[in-house]
Design an enzyme around this catalytic site. Structure first.
Site, short mmCIF file in Angstrom:
data_model
loop_
_atom_site.label_atom_id
_atom_site.label_comp_id
_atom_site.label_asym_id
_atom_site.label_seq_id
_atom_site.Cartn_x
_atom_site.Cartn_y
_atom_site.Cartn_z
CB SER A 125 -0.92 -0.01 1.22
OG SER A 125 -0.14 -0.07 2.38
CE LYS A 138 -4.23 2.13 -4.62
NZ LYS A 138 -5.17 1.44 -3.83
CB ILE A 173 -0.41 11.39 -5.95
CG1 ILE A 173 -0.78 12.04 -4.61
CG2 ILE A 173 0.50 12.30 -6.76
CD1 ILE A 173 0.33 12.23 -3.66
CG ASP A 200 -6.03 9.37 -1.86
OD1 ASP A 200 -4.99 10.01 -2.10
OD2 ASP A 200 -6.02 8.18 -1.52
CE LYS A 246 12.11 -11.58 -15.65
NZ LYS A 246 13.20 -11.61 -14.69
CB CYS A 254 -11.37 24.43 13.35
SG CYS A 254 -13.01 23.78 13.70
N GLY A 293 -7.98 25.90 16.70
CA GLY A 293 -6.95 26.93 16.87
C GLY A 293 -7.58 28.29 17.16
NE ARG A 333 -19.66 16.17 17.88
CZ ARG A 333 -20.42 15.47 17.05
NH1 ARG A 333 -21.61 15.93 16.73
NH2 ARG A 333 -20.00 14.33 16.55
CG HIS A 341 -11.34 22.84 8.74
ND1 HIS A 341 -10.21 22.52 9.46
CD2 HIS A 341 -12.38 22.54 9.54
CE1 HIS A 341 -10.56 22.02 10.63
NE2 HIS A 341 -11.88 22.03 10.70
CD GLU A 361 -7.63 23.09 6.90
OE1 GLU A 361 -7.96 24.29 7.01
OE2 GLU A 361 -7.94 22.22 7.75
N1 GLN Z 1 -13.24 20.19 18.69
C1 GLN Z 1 -13.71 21.43 18.18
C2 GLN Z 1 -15.19 21.40 17.88
O1 GLN Z 1 -15.76 20.36 17.71
C3 GLN Z 1 -12.92 21.87 16.96
C4 GLN Z 1 -13.08 20.98 15.79
C5 GLN Z 1 -12.03 21.19 14.72
O2 GLN Z 1 -11.00 21.76 14.98
N2 GLN Z 1 -12.27 20.69 13.53
O3 GLN Z 1 -15.79 22.45 17.79
#
Ligand code: GLN
Length: 554
Positions: A18, A22, A24, A76, A230, A387, A389, A468, A513, A515
């Site tokens: 593994s 694959k 990429i 992926d 071969k 998030c 952070g 959440r 998020h 990113e």
């Molecule tokens: N644990 C946090 C929440 O549920 C942050 C979740 C996260 O960073 N994706 O709100």
């Protein structure tokens, strides 16, 4: 769209071991087809029994990638989006768990009219239905690429391979192609490469009735012509269809290496698509700049899954994209949050120009993250909170600036006297863990005159969520009174989505998020600006150090 004909399908299976890349490889071939003007999508079939990876630990499975429509999917899919710039949906990731769930629910409803429900045909039919559905829509895709997770020979992968065999018969050999990714090991002691594992892996495929049309051979060393011949002979395919998949400096180079070797043209010819010149100009420029940037900056990431870098896959890639736009190489310094708890933050920041605190769950390591945020805030080091952070930044600000002793998120301290981060109203009654967070794309209105507005150059954005907990609006007045800026809110719910800090060079926390939406040729605006801020900070530090030296000399 070039062809209005039948949708074409390319299956990617993996052999020998593994982690051969694959996903990429599929994404790279997807890019070569897109560069020829074809509309392309990619789906992943995962043979595990979880309905989705949302309930899996990051240590087990790496990052959970979230789509606009709120599906929690395999990482992926992130590569697919980054390589082919097509937004994925829940249709792009199917697991054995989902397939059985659907079939068993149908059985309970009585839809099978008294028949015995079996792997063949019921499970295989459901697999085929999902592959077809991925290509359909108002404008059906020209090509659907399908990555089959796992390794050929795994018991749990058998139904997928059987479904591909049937699918090929039904759709016609001319419309379906099989690409097999394999490992050609190099035995250093004898100085030889070995083709036997590949032969055996293809034998396994043939046992189930699948013949690969193309082999991509992962190798550390060039494969000599005789060895390729071969492999071709033993695996029953023309030698022109045996390609090397070499290790490369950056994954983004792979489409270019494949194109150079002729993979793109071979795929087009095999599927009877109209041949044409690919336009890879932008991609080539990106790779050139990624490999040889002018500048350099080091950024700290303080998390708790730092020994499994796959947990932060999209963040790592977003920094590559943002680095290219800033003409700088971004080196990431991984900080384990528990180590900061033990040793304090200051000693880890001598050689970094920015701090990112990523998302996460659970109490472990939280105090370390909060200490890291405090250090960045007090020292004017550019800070980006994602998030969890962002939630840590709000907790830190509440405790140390607003004097709210014991302020916390109820995720970590349900009895906190100041629950500045709290469960959303809609989450209170939720009991099931799978697929029940605030998931997928939500709109956000951005305040003018903020770092965020400057980055997006727009007052209206949409970003993906997976959490959440939320900023508790009943504390907002206290927080904003002390200099916290609410830079973005969801217009429907009024929830705080973005915070900044007055008087700090660059301090941005986002509940979503970002990113997940960074692309190769379109770095995410916040990552781009964060890297720019880190470069500016580095320059500032350097010039003040130089001034200090001058001072001492006199
Ligand atoms: N644990 C946090 C929440 O549920 C942050 C979740 C996260 O960073 N994706 O709100």
């Amino acid at each position: 769209m070039l062809s209005k004909g039948h949708t074409k399908y390319i299956f990617f299976t993996g052999g020998v071991v593994s982690s051969l890349g694959k996903g990429i490889s599929a994404a790279s071939i997807g890019r070569l087809l897109k560069a020829r003007g074809y509309s392309v999508t990619i789906i992943k079939l995962d043979p595990y029994l979880n309905v989705d990876p949302g309930t899996l630990s990051p240590f087990q499975h790496g990052e959970v990638y979230v789509t606009d429509d709120g599906a929690e999917t395999d990482l992926d899919l992130g590569h697919y989006e980054r390589f082919i710039h097509t937004s994925m949906t829940r249709r792009n990731n199917t697991t054995t768990g989902q397939i059985y769930y659907t079939v068993i629910s149908r059985e309970r409803r009585g839809d099978y009219l008294g028949k015995t429900v079996q792997v063949i045909p019921h499970i295989t039919d459901e697999i085929k239905r999902r592959i077809l559905a991925a290509g359909e829509g108002e404008m059906p895709y020209d090509v659907v690429l399908i990555e089959v997770g796992g390794t050929v020979g795994d018991i749990e992968g058998q139904p997928f391979l059987e479904a591909i065999r049937q699918f090929t018969l039904e759709q016609g050999h001319q419309n379906v192609m099989n690409v097999h990714l394999t490992l050609v090991p190099y035995i250093r002691a004898s100085g030889e490469i070995k083709t036997k594992p590949t032969q055996h892996s293809v034998m396994k495929l043939r046992e189930i009735g699948l013949q690969p049309d193309m082999l991509l051979c992962r190798t550390e060393v060039p494969i000599p012509a005789e060895a390729r011949e071969k492999i071709a002979l033993f695996c029953s395919l023309p030698v022109e269809m045996v390609f090397e998949a070499r290790d490369c400096d950056t994954i983004y180079e792979l489409p270019l290496l494949f194109e150079q070797d002729g993979v793109g043209d071979r795929v087009v010819a095999r599927l009877g698509l109209e041949p044409c010149e690919p336009d890879l100009t932008g991609w080539k420029n990106f790779v050139r700049r990624a490999k040889d940037p002018a500048g350099y900056v080091r950024i700290a990431i303080c998390g708790k899954y730092t020994n499994l870098k796959d947990s932060y896959k999209s963040i790592i890639e977003a920094f590559i994209h943002a680095g290219v736009e800033n003409d700088a190489r971004v080196e990431l310094k991984w900080l384990e949050s528990e180590e900061i708890e033990a040793k304090g933050a200051a000693r880890f920041f001598d050689d970094v120009s920015g701090l990112l605190v990523p998302g996460g769950f659970g109490e472990r390591g939280i105090e370390g993250k909060i200490a890291a945020v405090r250090h960045a805030r007090e020292q004017g080091i550019p800070f980006f909170g994602i998030c969890l952070g962002m939630q840590c930044a709000v907790i830190e600000f509440s405790r140390n600036i607003c004097g709210l002793k014991g302020a916390n998120s109820t995720e970590f301290d349900p009895q906190s006297p100041h629950p500045v981060i709290d469960l959303m109203e809609t989450q209170i009654k939720v009991e099931e863990k799978g697929g029940t967070m605030r998931l997928g794309a939500y709109r956000c209105e951005v305040e003018p005159d903020t770092h965020t507005f400057k980055a997006y150059r727009s007052g209206e954005i949409s970003e993906r969520h997976r959490h959440r907990y939320e900023v508790n609006n009943s504390y907002l007045e206290r927080l904003t009174g002390e200099g916290l800026i609410v830079a973005g809110r969801n217009p429907e719910s009024g929830l705080v989505e973005i915070i900044e800090l007055a008087g700090h060079p660059w301090f941005v926390g986002v509940q979503f998020h970002p990113e997940l939406k960074s692309r190769v040729l379109a770095a995410h605006p916040l990552f781009r600006e964060f890297v720019a801020a880190a470069l500016a900070y580095k320059l500032d530090m350097k010039s003040s150090e130089e001034k200090d030296i001058l001072h001492e000399d006199h």
